[in-house]
Design an enzyme around this catalytic site. Sequence first.
Site, PDB file in Angstrom:
ATOM      1  N   CYS A 163      16.135  -5.432  12.571  1.00 20.55           N
ATOM      2  CA  CYS A 163      17.083  -5.483  13.695  1.00 20.55           C
ATOM      3  C   CYS A 163      18.135  -6.572  13.580  1.00 20.55           C
ATOM      4  CB  CYS A 163      16.328  -5.709  15.008  1.00 20.55           C
ATOM      5  SG  CYS A 163      15.188  -4.429  15.480  1.00 20.55           S
ATOM      6  N   GLU A 207      14.816   9.482  18.307  1.00 24.52           N
ATOM      7  CA  GLU A 207      15.591  10.247  19.284  1.00 24.52           C
ATOM      8  C   GLU A 207      15.022  11.647  19.461  1.00 24.52           C
ATOM      9  OE1 GLU A 207      20.139  11.874  20.093  1.00 24.52           O
ATOM     10  OE2 GLU A 207      19.826  10.218  18.686  1.00 24.52           O
ATOM     11  N   CYS A 259       3.180  -1.892   7.752  1.00 23.12           N
ATOM     12  CA  CYS A 259       3.228  -1.049   6.548  1.00 23.12           C
ATOM     13  C   CYS A 259       1.856  -0.792   5.939  1.00 23.12           C
ATOM     14  CB  CYS A 259       4.132  -1.685   5.491  1.00 23.12           C
ATOM     15  SG  CYS A 259       3.494  -3.217   4.775  1.00 23.12           S
ATOM     16  N   PHE A 288       8.118 -12.917  -7.215  1.00 27.08           N
ATOM     17  CA  PHE A 288       6.876 -12.141  -7.265  1.00 27.08           C
ATOM     18  C   PHE A 288       6.333 -11.978  -5.850  1.00 27.08           C
ATOM     19  CE2 PHE A 288       2.581 -10.975  -7.799  1.00 27.08           C
ATOM     20  CZ  PHE A 288       2.362 -10.556  -9.106  1.00 27.08           C
ATOM     21  N   ALA A 332      -4.908 -13.155  -7.369  1.00 31.31           N
ATOM     22  CA  ALA A 332      -5.424 -13.971  -8.473  1.00 31.31           C
ATOM     23  C   ALA A 332      -4.758 -13.570  -9.780  1.00 31.31           C
ATOM     24  CB  ALA A 332      -6.937 -13.798  -8.597  1.00 31.31           C
ATOM     25  N   VAL A 365     -12.668  -8.393  -6.863  1.00 36.27           N
ATOM     26  CA  VAL A 365     -11.595  -8.518  -5.877  1.00 36.27           C
ATOM     27  C   VAL A 365     -11.524  -9.953  -5.371  1.00 36.27           C
ATOM     28  CG1 VAL A 365     -10.886  -7.876  -3.544  1.00 36.27           C
ATOM     29  CG2 VAL A 365     -11.644  -6.114  -5.132  1.00 36.27           C
ATOM     30  N   VAL A 366     -10.313 -10.515  -5.450  1.00 37.78           N
ATOM     31  CA  VAL A 366     -10.069 -11.835  -4.862  1.00 37.78           C
ATOM     32  C   VAL A 366      -9.154 -11.691  -3.651  1.00 37.78           C
ATOM     33  CG1 VAL A 366      -9.113 -14.139  -5.241  1.00 37.78           C
ATOM     34  CG2 VAL A 366     -10.442 -13.033  -7.041  1.00 37.78           C
ATOM     35  N   ARG A 380      30.080  14.595  14.480  1.00 37.53           N
ATOM     36  CA  ARG A 380      30.617  13.234  14.487  1.00 37.53           C
ATOM     37  C   ARG A 380      31.275  12.912  13.150  1.00 37.53           C
ATOM     38  NH1 ARG A 380      30.775   8.547  17.537  1.00 37.53           N
ATOM     39  NH2 ARG A 380      29.682   9.566  19.262  1.00 37.53           N
ATOM     40  N   ASN A 425      -4.072  -9.843 -11.652  1.00 36.46           N
ATOM     41  CA  ASN A 425      -2.773  -9.402 -12.156  1.00 36.46           C
ATOM     42  C   ASN A 425      -2.888  -8.882 -13.588  1.00 36.46           C
ATOM     43  OD1 ASN A 425       0.362  -9.583 -11.755  1.00 36.46           O
ATOM     44  ND2 ASN A 425      -0.056 -10.408 -13.789  1.00 36.46           N
ATOM     45  N   GLU A 432      26.417   0.953  17.161  1.00 35.71           N
ATOM     46  CA  GLU A 432      26.682   1.658  15.905  1.00 35.71           C
ATOM     47  C   GLU A 432      27.944   1.210  15.166  1.00 35.71           C
ATOM     48  OE1 GLU A 432      25.120   6.107  16.335  1.00 35.71           O
ATOM     49  OE2 GLU A 432      26.231   5.448  18.093  1.00 35.71           O
ATOM     50  N   LEU A 459     -12.938 -11.201 -16.952  1.00 35.28           N
ATOM     51  CA  LEU A 459     -11.963 -12.186 -17.417  1.00 35.28           C
ATOM     52  C   LEU A 459     -12.289 -13.501 -16.727  1.00 35.28           C
ATOM     53  CD1 LEU A 459      -9.365 -13.096 -18.836  1.00 35.28           C
ATOM     54  CD2 LEU A 459      -8.072 -12.143 -16.913  1.00 35.28           C
TER      55      LEU A 459
END
Length: 1358
Positions: free
Chosen positions: A151, A831, A44, A363, A373, A284-285, A909, A377, A1290, A430
């Site tokens: 699956c 398909e 992803c 979370f 971190a 950036v952590v 179908r 957030n 199916e 921060l």
Amino acid sequence: MKESHELVFFVNGRKIVEKNVDPELTLLTYLRRTLGLTGTKLGCGEGGCGSCTVMVSKYNRLEKKIMHITVNACLAPLCSLHRTAVTTVEGIGSSTTQLHPVQERIAKSHGSQCGFCTPGIVMSVYTLLRNNPDPTMAEIEDTLQGNLCRCTGYRAILEGLSTFAKPSKCCVQSGKQTGCCKEQFAANHLGPSNCCGQEGTENGCCKGQFGANPPGMSPRLFEPSAFKPLDPTQEPIFPPELLLPQKSPQDTLVFKGERVTWIQPTTLKELLVLKGRHPEARLVVGNTEVGIEMRMKNMLYPIILAPAHIPEMNFSCHNDTGILFGAACTLSYIGSVLKQAVDQLPSYKTEVFKAILEQLRWFAGQQVRNVAAVGGNIMTASPISDLNPVFMASGCLLTLSSEGCKRIVRMDQDFFTGYRKTMVKPQEILLSIEIPYTKKGEYFSAYKQAQRRDDDIAIVNCGMRVAFKEGTDIVEELGLSYGGMAVNTVFAKQTCKQLLGKKWNRSMLQEACSLLADELTLSPSAPGGMVQFRRTLTLSFFFKFYLTVLQKLGQDFKNDFQVEAIPPDYLSATELFHKDQPSAVQLFQEVPPGECPTDVVGQPLAHLSSIQQATGEAIYCDDLPRFENELYLALVTSTEAHAKISSIDASEALKVAGVTCFLTAKDVPGSNQTGPIFMDETVFADGVVTCVGHVIGAIVADTEAHAQTAARAVNITYEKLKPIITIEEAITHKSFHMPEKKIENGNIDLGFAQSDDIIEGEMYIGGQEHFYLETQCTVAIPRGEDGEMEIFVSTQNPTQIQTFVALALGVPANRVVCRVKRIGGGFGGKETRSSLLSTVVAVAAHKTKRPVRCSLKRDEDMLVTGGRNPFLGRYKVGFQKNGKIVALDLKLYCNAGNSLDISSAVMSRALFHMDNAYKIPNARVISYVCKTNLTSNTAFRGFGAPQAMLIAECWMSDIVAKCGLPSEQVQRLNLYQEGDTTYTNQKLEAVNITKCWDECLENSSFHNRRKAVDDFNRQHRWKKRGLAIIPTKFGISFNATFLNQAGALVHIYTDGSVLLTHGGVEMGQGLHTKMVQTASKALGIPVSQIHISETSTNTVPNTSPTAASVSSDLNGMAILNACQTLLERLEPFKVANPKGTWKDWISAAYMDRVSLSAAGFYRTPDLNYDWDKNEGRAYNYYSYGVACSEVEIDCLTGDHKNLRTDIVMDVGSSLNPAVDIGQVEGGFMQGLGYFTLEELRYSPGGVLYTRGPGAYKIPSAGDIPAQLNVSLLRESPNRKAIYSSKAVGEPPLFLAASVFFAIKDAIGTARAAAGKTGRFCLNSPATPERIRTACIDELIGMCPPAEPGTFTPWNIEV
């Protein structure tokens, strides 16, 4: 500062030193492209699926110990891995050396189907075992929160991994009359005890529910005692070099890429100087937010500061008022510290800690929590952050620091100043957060509602705090903070102010809800939609908080003052979600004793590639090694749903480094027109675009990054045209791809005249994204002469790819070879839609005369490929007083999108399945295939049948509601019987539906549980349970008769080994495994002597797509045909040498110049349905099944949990029970997602919002029913398919409708409690929003929706 540009880390024990690393390079890309470690997958790209999970180990100098954590390699910048050790799936075991126990168990317990997600799951559990070799089952489940599988349905994974778990309790019935639960057909715990753990509960122990295994039935799919034991002493050691102290002072790491500079300072002072110098820089952590913004939102941050190693930002300590955490502390670390505090401190001091821990349960996944971190957030300022409402309501203190300045601020209603904005100054960072203790008389709760419970962003969340005047129930302080109700986290300031000094009673509750409804308003067009639901949740959460505090006041101060009593049936509203330990049983018919040892048909053989999949050795399309001079392609797609293209300007794109060319329609050497049925599509849009995501062009470049950057630089202008988006709009404008189709049987008018009652209604069913874990991928290699092209594709349909590529290139099909090793899931999405990408890549390879590759990003894939067709059904049904159906008049509409694709076949179908399993004497059904400006929809597991059958069960539930009779009684009355004819005039044979029905009723203890559900509902107002039983009847054959054919090619080599080739594609369904079993039985040789290499168009030509659940039937018979030919040739040599071996006979045949190669062919006989006459056989046979499901809904939030499902499935004589049960469970879970979770959301302009796992939720391991029991129907051979088997891919999907109608049953009870009776409409999917809004009560009445037509909604039903 002294700079270093050298990155030092280890991968699988090998030291790696890289200089001048590009900060935009992820660990995943480095592993796959540079090191060739392709076991780690890209699923992803946003940390939402877990396919890229690896273990990262480092020495923590503060805690003085080695830490092992799971990490999403797709998000982890390579720069962040300095002085760490990375372990991938290849580093823990292999098929050529030895398997790690995790790999062995997940493979041999049938926990891998397509296998694409398997390495990630292996690494998640491996890391857990490195930290804790003796985990509980709950810890194993929690570990898998961040891993998705499309699956298996998860049961097999959990059962295999449960063999690592500590033993859980047993029923303690050993030696007694009923016997121990371990030995019984029961809902056995996934874990060593094999007990349901229900002794003494209302459901009773598992032994009492069932009994001994039915004769000839076995529950054992694998043998746990054969597994290699886990030995923690044999794990790879942590690199000793990383334990050595670093030189002091340390060098600052600096890496400069083409667009981004990464700086990793070593001291706080240095960080503050850098932040002052670069106020726009991002800290950036874990890169869990910035990484996604840069990749998916095209944002660019030229300077990144990495503070992960600064001591002042990596600490925790207790003080007098709370616990202080450095801003770089990860959420996992914070969770562990807070859990320890809760265990050790008095309960009254830890109210906020417990609320944070409750939010952290849900979370993201562990991979994200391990690196994200707390400071990130907060500073990200997300309006739906799960933690910020808690921090705000509890008044956490934040320490902000800049060069020469430090200040402490309270996180209150003024902290967030706008969307993604805070009061923190650009030069400040921060530094730390203090989470406060609570005092006696102070209470805190946090709530969250999301689409899916595990690893999902909130729809609405909140933190709620109240403190009372000492010794009273009078409110002294109140804090109510919400996420998901504005552009930032909001504080209900006016409500809190008005309630101060009020007694905590019903009057205060009423006032609070009224105030909140007035204060927390949303525009009816608010981004995110679900306006009424979100507003109602704010009140529901407060109601829960009110009851929880009332309960605690009564417990803590029962001797001091009197509080209002909580009605007993209200108490369940105070309960936090409790996850039951999963349990399951799988029953299948054993092979009779005395069968030939080499005959493995009917045996639960493990998937033949399962070991390779568990070790990362299994090769998928994008795992192919890079070819010399290979280029990468990126698509350029439309941003408008319907428009004329005014201009295309690629000048800026062509300036990007590494770009070779930009392709459009004019570059197609052959035909730009394409399409599987009608030629109504194009390779590239030509003049007009007809959907968002329509492919306009393509960039070809030397790297993926360069191609993607250049694709974004192409500038396209449009002249907008009015789009048609929804089914309703298509009906209004009569926009259809083809004329209506009709099936009519009996006399509709007479049927309605003879009916006692008539009901009319409609149901809308949304679409579904395939979400195969492996996205669409193509690699095209021009062969340099005669126009030859070799093309590797992730497809279910190699022949179509061959045909369409040849058409686009203007060459005969014999010049194109399409090859498929395996695909990482398909479900119908590969398909026909694979050709959309393959033709473009082939054109690019032809033009450049170089190999070209493209693997779509998840968001691209979801945008351009389409999904399951949304449906609208409008029905009129006539019936008798006893519920017997007399007549049905039905109109079906499907949203096909901008091209026909195969939506006409999908609708066909649907027409053939609109009865589900019910006899309808008089029927008329008319269908319409709607033409809209959405991406073309396409095949999806079930292919139109699930939509039609769900509508059937909808009108059936209406009949039941009207008749007032038990649902199971009315349903059974209408089931088909042996010898019945359908409304298409096909006579039914071997009708096993009533057999499945009765067995499911018995297995599920349906009648006892119906009573138990009714009892539960009488005792609970805000939690309701529902129970439903649903049948299915599914026709097996392609509706297009010509596709019901298959070929096979069998080679026997002189050493006796067999190479098997057939027309089907292995996509996780175990097709190759079944085909090897088929050939093994036919030839009488062990499976070890048979091999399938790949599916290719140059071995078996003119293949049908691997679809319609018929691939085992068709290809199995073709293989049998080829094997019989070979056996006939071998017969003389067997007769001449009856005591000879297989190899002897093969050698003799070869020496006698007998061919040892044979082609096989099969066509399904007697398929002859005539549309004009409505007669003939549409299907070769039918598969049947029944499922009973029980659910529990939360009437206040719309949440639900799946308590139990019992399935009885008719698969004939199973070729492979393990594979078939895996298909039943996987199909069921995919259906569960379709009917309850998965929601594609579109803008009114046709823009798809849900383009990845962050927004689109498929089921996770936490969604499987707590008890999942599957029984394959025994004694039900099918004479019409290979070795008496039946199709299984199916048919089981629709059985998940039992969950949908169990939810509807529960809603009906909730509505009755509110005084609303009778039938009601529940569209699909049954999301939390739909459940909550259907549960009518006073709270939802306080949040009325805006009048339709008075506003433009954010999203629409298409």
